[in-house]
Design a protein around this motif. Structure first.
Motif, PDB file in Angstrom:
ATOM      1  N   ARG A 330       0.801  -1.224   0.000  1.00  0.00           N
ATOM      2  CA  ARG A 330       0.000   0.000   0.000  1.00  0.00           C
ATOM      3  C   ARG A 330       0.839   1.282   0.000  1.00  0.00           C
ATOM      4  O   ARG A 330       0.300   2.356  -0.243  1.00  0.00           O
ATOM      5  N   GLN A 335       2.630   0.519  -4.599  1.00  0.00           N
ATOM      6  CA  GLN A 335       1.583   0.797  -5.579  1.00  0.00           C
ATOM      7  C   GLN A 335       2.158   0.924  -6.988  1.00  0.00           C
ATOM      8  O   GLN A 335       1.596   0.400  -7.960  1.00  0.00           O
ATOM      9  N   ARG A 338       3.106  -2.523  -8.226  1.00  0.00           N
ATOM     10  CA  ARG A 338       1.943  -3.321  -8.617  1.00  0.00           C
ATOM     11  C   ARG A 338       1.329  -2.808  -9.915  1.00  0.00           C
ATOM     12  O   ARG A 338       0.897  -3.589 -10.769  1.00  0.00           O
ATOM     13  N   GLU A 355      -3.428  -6.542   0.304  1.00  0.00           N
ATOM     14  CA  GLU A 355      -3.620  -6.871  -1.105  1.00  0.00           C
ATOM     15  C   GLU A 355      -4.730  -6.044  -1.738  1.00  0.00           C
ATOM     16  O   GLU A 355      -4.544  -5.411  -2.787  1.00  0.00           O
ATOM     17  N   ASP A 356      -5.900  -6.033  -1.132  1.00  0.00           N
ATOM     18  CA  ASP A 356      -7.090  -5.437  -1.748  1.00  0.00           C
ATOM     19  C   ASP A 356      -7.174  -3.946  -1.443  1.00  0.00           C
ATOM     20  O   ASP A 356      -7.750  -3.523  -0.442  1.00  0.00           O
ATOM     21  N   GLY A 358      -8.959  -1.768  -2.600  1.00  0.00           N
ATOM     22  CA  GLY A 358     -10.292  -1.194  -2.687  1.00  0.00           C
ATOM     23  C   GLY A 358     -11.091  -1.257  -1.402  1.00  0.00           C
ATOM     24  O   GLY A 358     -12.170  -0.650  -1.315  1.00  0.00           O
ATOM     25  N   ARG A 359     -10.603  -1.967  -0.401  1.00  0.00           N
ATOM     26  CA  ARG A 359     -11.336  -2.048   0.868  1.00  0.00           C
ATOM     27  C   ARG A 359     -11.375  -0.679   1.524  1.00  0.00           C
ATOM     28  O   ARG A 359     -10.352  -0.045   1.740  1.00  0.00           O
ATOM     29  N   TYR A 364      -6.438   0.052   3.980  1.00  0.00           N
ATOM     30  CA  TYR A 364      -6.436  -0.195   2.545  1.00  0.00           C
ATOM     31  C   TYR A 364      -6.689   1.105   1.780  1.00  0.00           C
ATOM     32  O   TYR A 364      -5.794   1.931   1.665  1.00  0.00           O
ATOM     33  N   HIS A 419      -5.687   1.403  -9.475  1.00  0.00           N
ATOM     34  CA  HIS A 419      -6.785   1.815  -8.597  1.00  0.00           C
ATOM     35  C   HIS A 419      -8.137   1.404  -9.176  1.00  0.00           C
ATOM     36  O   HIS A 419      -9.027   0.970  -8.438  1.00  0.00           O
ATOM     37  N   TYR A 422      -8.989  -2.205  -8.561  1.00  0.00           N
ATOM     38  CA  TYR A 422      -9.385  -2.538  -7.196  1.00  0.00           C
ATOM     39  C   TYR A 422     -10.583  -1.704  -6.712  1.00  0.00           C
ATOM     40  O   TYR A 422     -11.017  -1.854  -5.567  1.00  0.00           O
TER      41      TYR A 422
END
Length: 425
Positions: A330, A335, A338, A355-356, A358-359, A364, A419, A422
């Motif tokens: 994160r 970022q 990724r 990992e996610d 978008g949470r 996150y 972004h 996710y």
């Protein structure tokens, strides 16, 4: 904050307010600091003998990284900008004191602090092995264990170059640096150095703004040991970093989520180049990827099979040690990493703690760096790239900045695609 940095600890003045740093040795009192003892020993062990002014430059770099570790931003009036006064022992203080304006400009830019530098005599001589070697490599490449330097070393080898790989060891990266050097081009000559800076009261977490200055200084010194340099030739020091991170645009006006270092910024590199030119050192610093995004670097790498075998083993995370030698997933470097893998189209097998993205919580999507990147993407869409960049590329040292703006735009587009994937808003 004042620091006196010299190898001659017996000559430390009686100034209670100054932090005394033993250069290339070990501190002899708990209230003093030290830096560079292992650097001296390892260079001597490798039988490398370089230029005296390159060694003086390394003395300065070691002093700066020690000050960066010792200075506490939280204790300043602004909570950010620190004031440093350094006395650094070198072999040629007369010359270096003519360069303090350039050095100050470079350091102020690098760490966003205020620096005053004065050079004194009594500096350590560079290692003098009995039978020094003159390596036959044609260049030097910085090999950090990161993804960009991996691509750079692979590309240089594939192009027919024979680079000498220099690494700054960080806990968790030493073994992968060795592995990368061993597997590229049939094996690269490799030197690993660690500054081992120690101060009585370090900032926690440690400041990272000056950390790569040592890395560049190591590379410059090694360049002056090569046989080609000794023949009077110019030697290229390759510093390989994608243009987006090198430029390091502040994502928000409050520095929220800003990247940690500006060492490969083209402004800083040009100031360092000016300094080494003035010192008469025949070393040319080159970043071949200044106009490429990280994703573009991966896609264009000259040996895709070798890159695919090692890419996920590289380190990008700004908090790698803090998370048990795993990528957080994160921070801004994570970022960008990724996003680059997605742009490359190769499966990223890196393990990410978060990992996610978008949470919708503080760990996150609500984490500062994720939120800052999302704010930057939205602002560029709203007001345009030029207004968002502001004065970031305003230095007269840069000339025409259209190509630099373009790489920033493409780098943000890679982040935006990550972004979007996710569902970050």
């Amino acid at each position: 904050m004042k620091l006196i940095c010299t190898p001659n600890t017996s000559s430390f003045p009686n100034e209670d307010s100054a932090l005394k740093i033993c250069l290339f040795g070990n501190a002899d009192a708990s209230q003093n600091g030290s830096v560079g003892a292992a650097v001296f020993r390892e260079i001597f062990r490798k039988k490398l003998a370089g230029e005296a002014r390159a060694w003086d430059l390394l003395s300065l770099a070691l002093s700066v990284v020690t000050a960066d570790l010792a200075g506490h931003r939280s204790r300043t009036e602004t909570g950010w900008t620190r004031d440093f006064e350094l006395e650094v022992a070198v072999g040629d203080p007369e010359f270096w004191n003519t360069q303090t304006a350039t050095i100050k400009k470079a350091l102020d830019f690098l760490t966003t602090d205020r620096w005053r530098i004065h050079f004194i005599g009594g500096g350590a001589r560079p290692p003098q092995p009995n039978e020094p070697i003159q390596p036959d490599e044609d260049s030097v490449v910085l090999l950090s264990g990161g993804l960009d330097s991996l691509v750079g070393a692979i590309d240089l080898s594939a192009s027919g170059k024979k680079p000498f790989a220099v690494s700054q060891t960080v806990r968790g990266d030493a073994e992968k640096q060795v592995s990368f050097a061993r597997n590229i081009g049939g094996g690269l000559r490799h030197l690993q150095l660690n500054h081992n800076a120690i101060v009585p009261d370090p900032e926690e977490p440690p400041s990272q703004r000056a950390r790569s200055l040592n890395f560049i200084a190591y590379g410059i010194f090694v360049a002056t040991t090569l046989a080609s340099y000794r023949r009077g030739e110019m030697v290229t020091l390759y510093v390989c970093e994608n243009g987006f991170i090198a430029i390091n645009p502040p994502l928000t006006g409050a520095r929220l989520g800003s990247l940690s270092t500006r060492t490969m910024n083209p402004v800083f590199l040009r100031l360092v180049q000016s300094l080494i030119d003035s010192a008469g050192l025949r070393v040319r610093i080159e970043n071949p990827y200044q106009l490429m995004t990280k994703g573009e670097m991966l896609s264009a790498c000259a040996n895709q099979s070798l890159l695919e075998a090692h890419a996920s083993l590289s380190t990008s995370c700004g908090r790698f040690m803090r998370y048990g030698y795993k990528h957080c997933g994160r921070c801004m470097p994570c970022q960008i990493r990724r996003a680059a893998f997605r742009a490359w189209g190769f499966t990223d097998s890196t393990e990410y703690i978060y990992e996610d993205l978008g949470r919708d919580d503080a760990d996150y999507a609500g984490f500062d760096d994720v939120r800052s990147a999302a704010m930057a993407i939205a602002e560029v869409e709203s007001i345009g790239l030029d207004d968002w960049l502001g004065v970031t590329l305003s230095s007269t040292l840069l000339g025409d900045v259209s190509s630099l703006k373009a790489v920033v735009s493409r780098g943000l587009a890679e982040l935006a695609a990550l972004h979007h994937a996710y569902g970050v808003r």
